[in-house]
Write an enzyme that holds these catalytic residues in place. Structure first.
Site, short mmCIF file in Angstrom:
data_model
loop_
_atom_site.label_atom_id
_atom_site.label_comp_id
_atom_site.label_asym_id
_atom_site.label_seq_id
_atom_site.Cartn_x
_atom_site.Cartn_y
_atom_site.Cartn_z
N HIS A 203 4.17 -2.22 6.89
CA HIS A 203 4.27 -0.68 6.48
C HIS A 203 3.63 0.38 7.34
O HIS A 203 2.54 0.38 7.47
CB HIS A 203 3.43 -0.86 5.01
CG HIS A 203 3.66 -1.66 4.05
ND1 HIS A 203 4.77 -1.38 3.19
CD2 HIS A 203 3.59 -3.02 3.89
CE1 HIS A 203 5.20 -2.27 2.43
NE2 HIS A 203 4.24 -3.51 3.00
N PHE A 204 4.51 1.05 8.32
CA PHE A 204 3.95 1.99 9.01
C PHE A 204 3.80 3.27 8.59
O PHE A 204 3.39 4.29 9.42
CB PHE A 204 4.78 1.90 10.31
CG PHE A 204 4.65 0.64 11.37
CD1 PHE A 204 3.57 -0.21 11.02
CD2 PHE A 204 5.33 0.52 12.44
CE1 PHE A 204 2.93 -1.31 11.78
CE2 PHE A 204 5.13 -0.71 13.16
CZ PHE A 204 3.95 -1.56 13.00
N ARG A 205 4.35 3.60 7.38
CA ARG A 205 3.88 4.61 6.56
C ARG A 205 4.66 6.07 7.18
O ARG A 205 4.27 7.19 6.52
CB ARG A 205 2.13 5.36 6.78
CG ARG A 205 1.40 3.78 6.34
CD ARG A 205 1.67 3.56 5.02
NE ARG A 205 0.62 2.58 4.56
CZ ARG A 205 0.78 1.86 3.43
NH1 ARG A 205 1.87 1.77 2.74
NH2 ARG A 205 -0.18 1.05 2.83
N HIS B 231 8.84 -9.06 -3.13
CA HIS B 231 7.34 -8.88 -3.31
C HIS B 231 7.45 -9.61 -4.84
O HIS B 231 7.87 -8.94 -5.77
CB HIS B 231 6.89 -7.74 -3.31
CG HIS B 231 5.38 -7.43 -3.92
ND1 HIS B 231 4.36 -6.82 -3.05
CD2 HIS B 231 4.81 -7.94 -4.94
CE1 HIS B 231 3.20 -6.81 -3.63
NE2 HIS B 231 3.53 -7.47 -4.90
N HIS C 178 4.85 -13.03 1.35
CA HIS C 178 3.48 -13.38 1.16
C HIS C 178 2.80 -14.01 0.02
O HIS C 178 2.21 -13.67 -0.81
CB HIS C 178 2.73 -11.92 1.07
CG HIS C 178 3.17 -10.95 0.25
ND1 HIS C 178 3.72 -11.09 -0.94
CD2 HIS C 178 3.56 -9.68 0.43
CE1 HIS C 178 4.11 -10.06 -1.38
NE2 HIS C 178 3.96 -8.90 -0.61
N ASN D 61 -2.30 -6.79 -2.19
CA ASN D 61 -1.50 -7.14 -3.41
C ASN D 61 -0.30 -8.03 -2.74
O ASN D 61 0.40 -7.64 -1.78
CB ASN D 61 -0.49 -6.41 -4.06
CG ASN D 61 -1.71 -5.16 -4.87
OD1 ASN D 61 -2.77 -5.57 -5.19
ND2 ASN D 61 -1.07 -4.05 -5.22
N ASP E 89 2.13 -8.01 6.93
CA ASP E 89 2.12 -7.01 5.64
C ASP E 89 1.14 -5.79 6.15
O ASP E 89 0.54 -5.54 5.38
CB ASP E 89 1.83 -8.00 4.54
CG ASP E 89 1.94 -6.80 3.32
OD1 ASP E 89 2.63 -6.02 3.34
OD2 ASP E 89 1.52 -7.04 2.26
N HIS F 237 -4.54 1.92 4.94
CA HIS F 237 -5.00 3.37 4.35
C HIS F 237 -6.17 3.69 4.98
O HIS F 237 -7.02 3.21 5.67
CB HIS F 237 -5.47 2.85 3.03
CG HIS F 237 -4.24 1.90 2.34
ND1 HIS F 237 -3.35 2.82 1.56
CD2 HIS F 237 -4.16 0.80 2.01
CE1 HIS F 237 -2.44 2.05 1.03
NE2 HIS F 237 -3.04 0.82 1.05
N GLY G 221 -3.99 -3.03 0.80
CA GLY G 221 -3.43 -3.19 1.74
C GLY G 221 -4.50 -3.03 3.00
O GLY G 221 -5.24 -2.25 2.59
#
Length: 448
Positions: free
Chosen positions: A65-67, A181, A239, A286, A313, A317, A332
């Site tokens: 997740h590179f946001r 997921h 995961h 998660n 994953d 943040h 995360g």
């Protein structure tokens, strides 16, 4: 270093179940030759003597997740792909729960456009499924997109697919690999209500794996597998975090023939619920990090091939966000810079062989997603290569963390191994803490 021809000398090459001493000749973007000994045939050849260090295929991380777009105060494609390159990850597949979500072809192409300009590593993206975008899913060209991502338990972003009829329709209608997921939302909600009534918002973090429980994971994973078997869909369960779930998967057939596959992440192989007292919400993920027994069983399933892939994953943040009370602290953490050296540490501890590590981090993602000419050290393949010094200890601290969020769950950890060189499409892009040639990345293509 953008040389036409590069000769890597004196390597211990980890590839296809063997560790073998030899040399690798790179010509342009591709591996030209792999042999016991290769001589430079002209003065134009750039010779890099790796002095007996390990050379492995570039790691392929199938879940990050590179946001970007929308959450770039946490991370962006440029910063996180740069950290990935320093960690030996040369290709990534990024998730759709950005802002806006990647649930239309238009938004998907916008992401590809961003990555084409800013990514340091090879890139692809997953398309996001929701309760109401089946028409868009059916427009996706499976040769151009890594997979379809479904959240069967809510995570970051509101992409929960919880309509059983829609879910079956999606499974029945697409040829895309479906990555899921799996956490049962009803179970988690009931658990949250119980703990919130007891503690309010400041629930002790040690309760995270009880709230997001083994039962929640197993119920969702088993339903997804049942649906995949019913519809014939190609399913990849992201995961795994519990011992119980590992029993749902088979090691009886080769990966290329499997219709149902599984993945485990670095944090579920490294941490356990014993670490919450020290790490707190920094290791809130998660699905949750669970017991040491779960961790041991995940390792067993990885080694006996019920679990096919190791991923990160990676989901950064800010520290400010993570230091909120339990109910407000997001799940995360950042991992791409430290995933490979963490697995090397497990090798040093006798938990996994180098050959098996490369199989799970390099070969298998390429096979599973049918990625063209990557994941192996083979003549004619793209020269995505990583050099690792297995005896060069270093300690993770604020000064050497490259993530935009500026922290790591591994802070204070000393790793014995270090990534010294990363080659991307035949170009040396990272050399002993220095980044070179930031424009060598390519969009991943798929042999489907």
């Amino acid at each position: 270093m953008k040389a036409k021809t590069i000769l890597i000398k004196n390597a211990k090459i980890i590839n296809e179940g063997k560790v073998k001493e030899g040399d690798i000749l790179i010509e342009g973007e591709y591996i030209k030759e792999v042999a016991d000994s290769i001589s430079a045939k002209s003065s134009d050849v750039v010779v890099i003597d790796v002095e007996g260090n390990y050379v492995l295929p570039g790691v392929i991380d199938d879940q990050v997740h590179f946001r970007e777009p929308g959450l770039t105060h946490k991370a962006d494609i440029g910063t996180e792909s740069k950290a990935a390159i320093a960690g030996g990850i040369t290709s990534f597949i990024e998730m759709p729960n950005t802002v806006p979500q990647t649930t239309t072809i238009e938004k998907l192409e916008e992401k590809f456009e961003i990555a084409s300009k800013t990514s340091y590593a090879n890139y692809s993206f997953m398309f996001g499924g929701t309760n109401d975008n089946l028409e868009e899913i059916l427009k996706v060209d499976e040769k151009n997109v890594a997979a379809l991502k479904l959240f069967l338990g809510s995570s970051t972003g509101n992409m929960l697919v919880d309509n059983p009829e829609v879910l079956e329709k999606i499974f029945s209608s697409t040829n895309l690999l479906i990555a899921v997921h799996c956490e049962d939302e009803a179970t988690i909600r009931a658990n949250m209500e119980e703990f919130t009534s007891k503690y309010g918002e400041d629930i002790p973090i040690e309760n995270h794996p009880i709230i997001r429980s083994e039962e929640a994971c197993y119920l969702s994973s088993s339903k997804a597998i049942e649906l995949a078997k019913k519809t014939g869909a190609r399913l990849h369960v992201f995961h795994l975090s519990t011992a119980k779930e590992t029993k749902l998967f088979s090691n009886k057939i080769p990966l290329k023939d499997k219709k149902i596959t599984a993945e485990v992440c670095i944090h579920h192989l490294w941490f356990s619920d014993e670490d919450y007292s020290k790490k707190g919400t920094l290791i809130k993920w998660n699905p949750a990090v669970k017991t040491a027994h779960d961790r041991d069983e995940l390792w067993k399933a990885l080694l006996d091939n019920r679990i096919d892939v190791v991923a990160t994953d990676h989901a950064p943040h800010t520290l400010e966000e993570k230091k909120n009370v339990y109910t407000k602290a997001p799940s995360g953490g950042p991992l791409v810079q430290h995933a490979l050296v963490a697995m090397m540490e497990s090798y040093h501890r006798g938990r996994i062989s180098l050959e098996k590590m490369v199989e799970k981090m390099c070969h298998n993602p390429a096979i599973l997603f049918q990625i063209e000419k990557r994941g192996f050290i083979r003549e004619g393949y793209f020269a995505d290569l990583v050099v690792v010094d297995a005896n060069s200890p270093w300690t993770v601290n604020k000064d050497n963390i490259l993530y935009k969020c500026g922290w790591s769950p591994f802070e204070g950890t000393t790793f014995k191994s270090r990534v010294t060189h990363t080659f991307l499409n035949g170009t040396l892009v990272y050399n002993n803490f220095k980044f070179l040639n930031g424009n060598a990345a390519k969009r991943l293509t798929f042999d489907r």
